[in-house]
Design a protein around this motif. Structure first.
Motif, short mmCIF file in Angstrom:
data_model
loop_
_atom_site.label_atom_id
_atom_site.label_comp_id
_atom_site.label_asym_id
_atom_site.label_seq_id
_atom_site.Cartn_x
_atom_site.Cartn_y
_atom_site.Cartn_z
N ILE A 1 10.89 54.04 31.34
CA ILE A 1 11.52 54.40 30.07
C ILE A 1 10.55 55.19 29.20
O ILE A 1 10.93 56.14 28.51
N THR A 2 9.27 54.80 29.21
CA THR A 2 8.26 55.57 28.48
C THR A 2 8.17 57.00 29.03
O THR A 2 8.07 57.96 28.25
N TYR A 3 8.26 57.13 30.34
CA TYR A 3 8.25 58.46 30.96
C TYR A 3 9.48 59.26 30.54
O TYR A 3 9.40 60.47 30.28
N PHE A 4 10.65 58.58 30.44
CA PHE A 4 11.87 59.27 30.01
C PHE A 4 11.68 59.86 28.61
O PHE A 4 12.07 61.00 28.35
N ASP A 5 11.10 59.08 27.73
CA ASP A 5 10.91 59.53 26.35
C ASP A 5 10.01 60.76 26.31
O ASP A 5 10.27 61.73 25.59
#
Length: 358
Positions: free
Chosen positions: A272-276
């Motif tokens: 999810i951090t990578y998505f952001d």
């Protein structure tokens, strides 16, 4: 995560010998299922929560699992009276929308988790893609209570899987806590995979020259990722407490299973951090694409304005009505001036095309 065999069937003649007792109407509406488990096996019959708790206390290894869906205050107060739940935890259950957390009240553990569900949508018209809810779990010496808010992430399948795995159920109420946490984190994995596909599709659209994807769609997807991060991220601390806090009343084997759940949760949080970060990069790319397009449009406008300025200037000179002007009274002067205008405009057009302004 370990795969579990299907649930054994309990239908048979024995069920007819256990008449369904009367459950108070307000509480019955919220109860999805209420079962008594002894030595890893569900006891046949139907019970009210009070009868189930009394039945479970007859043996050392017995416990009751009550599943509730969207209970109101009166329904939760009745459950709290039967199982001696703390009023603060009951208040959190009634209000819902709590931040994921783990609390201990004497021998009772109270775990709050946020649930997420993926909504199918058109990538060009994103409105909402992540729906959230709550699942709360109480575990005590002889009971496990699960409370679900929202219409997704049902627990009927979790109960069936556990009933098909008596060895797991023998570990007691904490086996229910692990199974529910495992189910919730599995749903995080599924939703994150779907969101990742959306981001890949959005990235392809942004870098396609003919695509008309709007920057508003990227911002909306980014907002949904923020909502997903708020639901998933805070659960990390409660899971770590369950794994590492030796003072909590958890069997050693359950801690091992929860360690696997915590590892999966960490992996999802990192995704999810990578998505952001990816969506932030896409926003910058989309803005750069818009800026380049605007520069191209401005060059075209400037080129056409320059070509229009030449005949405008010449026509303005000849429109000043002076008597002594160059070739003013010659028959061929008018077509010559028109040809001069056309020639200069053609020369400018060729120059702009050569420099790729047009």
């Amino acid at each position: 995560m370990p795969s579990l065999p299907p649930m054994p069937s309990f239908r048979g003649p024995g069920r007819a010998t256990h008449p369904r007792p009367r459950i108070p109407v307000p509480t019955a509406r919220a109860i999805v299922d209420c079962g008594v488990y002894v030595d890893g096996t569900r006891t046949p019959g139907h019970f009210t929560p009070e009868q189930a708790l009394s039945e479970a206390r007859k043996t050392e290894a017995g416990f009751v699992w009550v599943g509730l869906h969207d209970p109101d205050e009166s329904q939760m107060n009745e459950i709290a009276r039967i199982f001696d739940l703390h009023p603060l935890a009951v208040e959190d259950v009634v209000h819902g929308r709590q931040r994921p957390k783990l609390e201990r009240y004497d021998d009772t553990l109270f775990l709050v988790m946020r649930t997420v569900s993926y909504i199918e949508h058109d990538i060009h018209a994103i409105s909402e893609i992540v729906e959230t809810g709550d699942i709360m779990v109480f575990t005590g010496p002889h009971f496990a209570i699960t409370v679900r808010h929202g219409e997704h992430t049902g627990l009927a399948g979790v109960r069936r899987e556990l009933e098909g795995n008596p060895d797991q159920l023998r570990l007691g109420p904490c086996a229910v806590l692990h199974a529910v946490a495992d189910h919730v984190v599995d749903s995080y994995v599924e939703v994150s995979e779907s969101v990742e596909e959306d981001i890949d599709e959005m990235e392809e659209a942004v870098f396609t020259p003919s695509s008309k994807i709007g920057i508003g769609s990227i911002f909306q997807l980014k907002r949904e990722v923020v909502e997903l991060r708020r639901a998933v991220g805070p659960l990390g601390l409660p899971l770590q407490q369950l794994v590492h806090n030796q003072d909590l009343p958890l069997p050693k084997e359950i801690r091992r299973y929860l360690r696997d759940v915590a590892d999966h949760h960490t992996s999802v949080s990192e995704h999810i951090t990578y998505f952001d970060e990816s969506l932030s990069a896409l926003v910058n790319a989309a803005l750069a694409k818009i800026s380049v397009q605007q520069n191209t449009d401005m060059r075209k406008i400037s080129a056409y304005a320059a070509m229009a300025a030449v005949p405008t200037m010449i026509a303005g000179v000849y429109g000043m009505n002076f008597d002594h002007m160059w070739e003013l009274h010659q028959v061929w002067a008018y077509p010559a001036v028109l040809m001069l205008m056309a020639g200069l405009c053609a020369l400018l057009f060729r120059s702009f095309r050569r420099n790729k302004w047009l």
